[in-house]
Write an enzyme that holds these catalytic residues in place. Structure first.
Site, PDB file in Angstrom:
ATOM      1  N   PHE A  19     -13.042 -28.138  33.360  1.00 45.57           N
ATOM      2  CA  PHE A  19     -13.434 -29.271  34.194  1.00 45.57           C
ATOM      3  C   PHE A  19     -14.472 -30.169  33.531  1.00 45.57           C
ATOM      4  O   PHE A  19     -14.547 -31.355  33.858  1.00 45.57           O
ATOM      5  CB  PHE A  19     -13.850 -28.794  35.584  1.00 45.57           C
ATOM      6  CG  PHE A  19     -12.653 -28.394  36.401  1.00 45.57           C
ATOM      7  CD1 PHE A  19     -11.842 -29.349  36.991  1.00 45.57           C
ATOM      8  CD2 PHE A  19     -12.304 -27.065  36.534  1.00 45.57           C
ATOM      9  CE1 PHE A  19     -10.709 -28.994  37.717  1.00 45.57           C
ATOM     10  CE2 PHE A  19     -11.181 -26.691  37.264  1.00 45.57           C
ATOM     11  CZ  PHE A  19     -10.378 -27.659  37.858  1.00 45.57           C
ATOM     12  N   THR A  47     -17.127 -20.026  35.791  1.00 45.86           N
ATOM     13  CA  THR A  47     -16.624 -19.086  34.795  1.00 45.86           C
ATOM     14  C   THR A  47     -16.448 -19.863  33.492  1.00 45.86           C
ATOM     15  O   THR A  47     -16.286 -21.086  33.508  1.00 45.86           O
ATOM     16  CB  THR A  47     -15.285 -18.462  35.244  1.00 45.86           C
ATOM     17  OG1 THR A  47     -14.334 -19.506  35.445  1.00 45.86           O
ATOM     18  CG2 THR A  47     -15.458 -17.649  36.525  1.00 45.86           C
ATOM     19  N   GLY A 104     -14.025 -20.346  31.192  1.00 44.41           N
ATOM     20  CA  GLY A 104     -12.826 -21.163  31.022  1.00 44.41           C
ATOM     21  C   GLY A 104     -12.794 -22.348  31.962  1.00 44.41           C
ATOM     22  O   GLY A 104     -12.452 -23.468  31.572  1.00 44.41           O
ATOM     23  N   CYS A 105     -13.160 -22.117  33.214  1.00 41.20           N
ATOM     24  CA  CYS A 105     -13.140 -23.190  34.212  1.00 41.20           C
ATOM     25  C   CYS A 105     -14.215 -24.233  33.916  1.00 41.20           C
ATOM     26  O   CYS A 105     -13.998 -25.437  34.113  1.00 41.20           O
ATOM     27  CB  CYS A 105     -13.311 -22.616  35.615  1.00 41.20           C
ATOM     28  SG  CYS A 105     -11.977 -21.487  36.074  1.00 41.20           S
ATOM     29  N   THR A 106     -15.365 -23.787  33.440  1.00 40.68           N
ATOM     30  CA  THR A 106     -16.429 -24.725  33.075  1.00 40.68           C
ATOM     31  C   THR A 106     -15.953 -25.642  31.955  1.00 40.68           C
ATOM     32  O   THR A 106     -16.102 -26.869  32.036  1.00 40.68           O
ATOM     33  CB  THR A 106     -17.699 -23.952  32.667  1.00 40.68           C
ATOM     34  OG1 THR A 106     -18.141 -23.197  33.808  1.00 40.68           O
ATOM     35  CG2 THR A 106     -18.799 -24.892  32.206  1.00 40.68           C
TER      36      THR A 106
END
Length: 178
Positions: free
Chosen positions: A79, A72, A74-76
């Site tokens: 991390f 997603t 935001g998660c990309t």
């Protein structure tokens, strides 16, 4: 009839929006100073024996990063930046563990794609997320917990928002110094 339909349509669309304005429920996550609930961490290579969170006690601080889903936006970003700043986390003796409901294979591909250097834990049943009050329907909320070397929660963010890595490092640096 057309006006009645339009009115009903507006009401039907507005009700879910107003539902999102409701205040958040009570924070049932572990409090600062509480012992962090234990869970199993898979081994670093296939077939390697798993460890538990408590096995890191006395060795490292652990940053639990509950996140909604691999790949997603935001998660990309989260991390990718965390991987780029890995040495800064390591210099504070912090081990990062990302936890989501993604399958282990998806997490492995995500880790490779974003060049993350942290451990990932697949929480398909959301059993770990429930221990931290981070479970949402079908995935985890975006919650962060910093666990100290004695296994106690020393900092947390449970507002379900992405914390930019620079801010996260600053916040954790302040907590670790005290």
């Amino acid at each position: 009839m057309k006006k009645l339909f339009m009115l009903m349509l507006v009401v039907a669309l507005a009700v879910p929006a107003f539902g999102q304005l409701a205040p958040a429920g009570p924070d049932n996550s572990p409090k600062i100073g509480d012992a962090a609930p234990d869970f199993q961490i898979p081994g670093p290579q296939r077939g390697a024996p798993p460890t538990n969170l408590k096995d890191l006690q006395g060795k490292k601080k652990v940053l639990l990063m509950f996140f909604p889903g691999a790949f997603t936006p935001g998660c990309t970003t989260e991390f990718t930046e965390a991987g780029q700043s890995f040495e800064k986390f390591a210099s504070m003796n912090i081990e990062m563990i990302g936890i989501s409901a993604d399958l282990p294979g998806a997490q492995a591909k995500f880790k490779e794609t974003v060049a993350a250097r942290n451990t990932f834990v697949s929480d398909r049943t959301l059993a770990i997320a429930q221990k931290y009050d981070a479970a949402a329907p079908n995935n985890a909320k975006r919650y962060y917990f910093l666990i100290d070397e004695s296994g106690k929660v020393m900092w947390k963010s449970t507002n379900n928002s992405l914390i930019p890595t620079d801010k996260l490092l600053t916040d954790l640096g302040t907590v670790v110094k005290n």
